[in-house]
Design an enzyme around this catalytic site. Structure first.
Site, PDB file in Angstrom:
ATOM      1  N   GLY A 247     -99.198  -6.939 -69.636  1.00 27.31           N
ATOM      2  CA  GLY A 247     -99.256  -8.354 -70.019  1.00 27.31           C
ATOM      3  C   GLY A 247     -98.519  -8.630 -71.325  1.00 27.31           C
ATOM      4  O   GLY A 247     -97.940  -7.717 -71.924  1.00 27.31           O
TER       5      GLY A 247
ATOM      6  N   TYR B  56    -112.296 -20.677 -67.544  1.00 28.48           N
ATOM      7  CA  TYR B  56    -111.734 -19.509 -68.239  1.00 28.48           C
ATOM      8  C   TYR B  56    -112.620 -19.120 -69.429  1.00 28.48           C
ATOM      9  O   TYR B  56    -113.029 -17.958 -69.563  1.00 28.48           O
ATOM     10  CB  TYR B  56    -110.304 -19.838 -68.705  1.00 28.48           C
TER      11      TYR B  56
HETATM   12  N1  LIG Z   1    -102.425 -15.579 -74.165  1.00 22.54           N
HETATM   13  C1  LIG Z   1    -103.262 -16.180 -75.005  1.00 22.54           C
HETATM   14  O1  LIG Z   1    -102.960 -17.229 -75.593  1.00 22.54           O
HETATM   15  C2  LIG Z   1    -104.616 -15.576 -75.280  1.00 22.54           C
HETATM   16  C3  LIG Z   1    -105.456 -16.225 -76.199  1.00 22.54           C
HETATM   17  C4  LIG Z   1    -106.710 -15.672 -76.455  1.00 22.54           C
HETATM   18  C5  LIG Z   1    -107.117 -14.517 -75.808  1.00 22.54           C
HETATM   19  N2  LIG Z   1    -106.300 -13.934 -74.901  1.00 22.54           N
HETATM   20  C6  LIG Z   1    -106.765 -12.726 -74.231  1.00 22.54           C
HETATM   21  O2  LIG Z   1    -105.903 -11.664 -74.571  1.00 22.54           O
HETATM   22  C7  LIG Z   1    -105.783 -10.765 -73.476  1.00 22.54           C
HETATM   23  C8  LIG Z   1    -104.316 -10.553 -73.161  1.00 22.54           C
HETATM   24  O3  LIG Z   1    -103.747 -11.800 -72.786  1.00 22.54           O
HETATM   25  P1  LIG Z   1    -102.228 -11.915 -72.313  1.00 22.54           P
HETATM   26  O4  LIG Z   1    -101.765 -13.271 -72.675  1.00 22.54           O
HETATM   27  O5  LIG Z   1    -101.476 -10.715 -72.767  1.00 22.54           O
HETATM   28  O6  LIG Z   1    -102.412 -11.853 -70.721  1.00 22.54           O
HETATM   29  P2  LIG Z   1    -101.292 -11.807 -69.575  1.00 22.54           P
HETATM   30  O7  LIG Z   1     -99.926 -11.770 -70.156  1.00 22.54           O
HETATM   31  O8  LIG Z   1    -101.647 -12.858 -68.583  1.00 22.54           O
HETATM   32  O9  LIG Z   1    -101.548 -10.368 -68.910  1.00 22.54           O
HETATM   33  C9  LIG Z   1    -102.671 -10.155 -68.145  1.00 22.54           C
HETATM   34  C10 LIG Z   1    -102.801  -8.684 -67.874  1.00 22.54           C
HETATM   35  O10 LIG Z   1    -103.976  -8.497 -67.076  1.00 22.54           O
HETATM   36  C11 LIG Z   1    -103.628  -7.690 -65.972  1.00 22.54           C
HETATM   37  N3  LIG Z   1    -104.527  -8.019 -64.858  1.00 22.54           N
HETATM   38  C12 LIG Z   1    -104.718  -9.217 -64.265  1.00 22.54           C
HETATM   39  N4  LIG Z   1    -105.634  -9.097 -63.262  1.00 22.54           N
HETATM   40  C13 LIG Z   1    -106.017  -7.792 -63.261  1.00 22.54           C
HETATM   41  C14 LIG Z   1    -106.923  -7.041 -62.478  1.00 22.54           C
HETATM   42  N5  LIG Z   1    -107.631  -7.600 -61.483  1.00 22.54           N
HETATM   43  N6  LIG Z   1    -107.070  -5.717 -62.731  1.00 22.54           N
HETATM   44  C15 LIG Z   1    -106.364  -5.127 -63.731  1.00 22.54           C
HETATM   45  N7  LIG Z   1    -105.495  -5.790 -64.509  1.00 22.54           N
HETATM   46  C16 LIG Z   1    -105.322  -7.105 -64.280  1.00 22.54           C
HETATM   47  C17 LIG Z   1    -102.173  -7.988 -65.670  1.00 22.54           C
HETATM   48  O11 LIG Z   1    -101.619  -6.918 -64.930  1.00 22.54           O
HETATM   49  P3  LIG Z   1    -100.257  -7.087 -64.037  1.00 22.54           P
HETATM   50  O12 LIG Z   1     -99.305  -7.903 -64.851  1.00 22.54           O
HETATM   51  O13 LIG Z   1     -99.813  -5.673 -63.845  1.00 22.54           O
HETATM   52  O14 LIG Z   1    -100.664  -7.779 -62.769  1.00 22.54           O
HETATM   53  C18 LIG Z   1    -101.631  -8.071 -67.092  1.00 22.54           C
HETATM   54  O15 LIG Z   1    -101.385  -6.779 -67.597  1.00 22.54           O
HETATM   55  C19 LIG Z   1    -106.608 -11.378 -72.341  1.00 22.54           C
HETATM   56  O16 LIG Z   1    -107.878 -10.791 -72.334  1.00 22.54           O
HETATM   57  C20 LIG Z   1    -106.729 -12.832 -72.720  1.00 22.54           C
HETATM   58  O17 LIG Z   1    -107.912 -13.401 -72.197  1.00 22.54           O
HETATM   59  C21 LIG Z   1    -105.051 -14.426 -74.627  1.00 22.54           C
END
Ligand SMILES: NC(=O)c1ccc[n+]([C@@H]2O[C@H](COP(=O)([O-])OP(=O)(O)OC[C@H]3O[C@@H](n4cnc5c(N)ncnc54)[C@H](OP(=O)(O)O)[C@@H]3O)[C@@H](O)[C@H]2O)c1
Length: 280
Positions: free
Chosen positions: A10, A123
């Site tokens: 991700g 979410y």
């Molecule tokens: N983005 C934001 O603004 C933000 C803000 C606050 C908190 N967060 C938190 O930070 C963390 C990282 O966010 P991000 O933005 O990097 O997320 P992201 O880019 O959407 O990446 C999501 C990741 O989760 C994996 N994933 C999804 N479904 C899965 C499953 N069923 N089993 C195993 N892996 C799974 C995906 O794998 P594949 O790609 O290989 O499918 C990918 O590696 C998350 O917990 C999110 O809630 C994000």
């Protein structure tokens, strides 16, 4: 130290995988382990026997979660608790990524780690339920809340604004939601330090400073050398399926307790834009 990153493909996971040097790191995407599967999760934890798991995997489509509630809870809540249970059974430490969207946004001063959870979206609810479930099975887990994450190598707000600003003369961006932008690289470095410091409990980590999406967009366009005009608008004119908190600034005091801090979001934005230019 042996570390397994789940969600390593991700936006944050990629930066974390790149930044984490000096330890034995295994980085996994959903093809390697689906956290909705008991056997896959148990297998990964038994096979790698990590000292730390960083759980950055989630279904992060905030609007999509409103219509795919079951998927949101399967991945973000039940999947996360499943990983915590597997970690507990192997004596593995866990750092779980959570979000500012667990709060209702009614405060006007930064959210502290012990402020009540009151999510306004599916979410946010799924992540809040995960926090509670993880605490129950793994009391010494580190729950790391962050917000407004941006970085190279995935969809994020600055990337969208840069694309729009390159093709339009004017943009409208909401000026009634206030939070803290967070650069993946700064967050990744903080996660590494927290694990090395054996962090436990709830911690907030964002870049320093706060702004509205409008302020952030204006800075992106300005620093990006584009000439589009950014105009402020309000959330009621830009209705989306999921409700966002009006105010979700996270207090940095929990991070200060570990002797850590992140650079300002403006500094982070400049480094992001530089990296983006280098990678194109
Ligand atoms: N983005 C934001 O603004 C933000 C803000 C606050 C908190 N967060 C938190 O930070 C963390 C990282 O966010 P991000 O933005 O990097 O997320 P992201 O880019 O959407 O990446 C999501 C990741 O989760 C994996 N994933 C999804 N479904 C899965 C499953 N069923 N089993 C195993 N892996 C799974 C995906 O794998 P594949 O790609 O290989 O499918 C990918 O590696 C998350 O917990 C999110 O809630 C994000």
């Amino acid at each position: 130290m042996r570390v397994t990153i789940i969600g390593g493909t991700g936006l944050l996971g990629k930066a974390l995988t790149r930044e984490w040097t000096g330890d034995e790191v295994t980085s996994l995407g959903s093809r390697d382990v689906d956290i909705r599967s008991d056997s896959q999760v148990e297998d990964v934890v038994c096979r790698h026997r990590p000292e730390w798991i960083v759980l950055a995997a989630a279904y992060t489509d905030v609007d999509g979660c409103e219509t795919n509630r079951d998927l949101a809870f399967d991945v973000n809540f039940r999947g996360a608790v499943r990983v915590a249970r597997a970690a507990a059974s192997q004596g593995t430490r866990l750092l779980f990524l959570s979000t500012d969207y667990v709060f209702d946004g009614r405060k006007t001063t930064p959210y502290e780690t012990n402020d009540p959870l009151a999510p306004q979206s599916v979410y946010g609810e799924s992540k809040a339920r995960a926090e509670i479930g993880i605490r129950e099975v793994l009391p010494d887990a580190c729950i790391l809340r962050t917000s407004w994450v941006f970085g190279v190598g995935g969809k994020c707000f600055p990337e969208t604004i840069l694309k729009l600003a390159a093709s339009r003369k004017e943009l409208e961006v909401v000026a009634d939601q206030r939070g803290c932008p967070t650069y993946t690289i700064d967050l990744a470095r903080t996660i590494v330090k927290l694990c090395r410091k054996e962090a436990r409990g709830t911690v907030h980590a964002t870049n320093h400073g706060e702004c509205t999406w409008f302020d952030f967009a204006r800075a992106i366009v300005g620093e990006g050398g584009l000439s589009a005009v950014v105009n402020p608008t309000t959330s009621d004119k830009f209705v989306r399926p999921a409700k966002r908190p009006a105010y979700s600034v996270l207090s940095s005091s929990s991070l200060t307790n570990y002797g850590l801090s992140l650079p300002t979001w403006q500094d982070a934005l400049r480094r992001y834009l530089r990296k983006l230019r280098e990678s194109s």
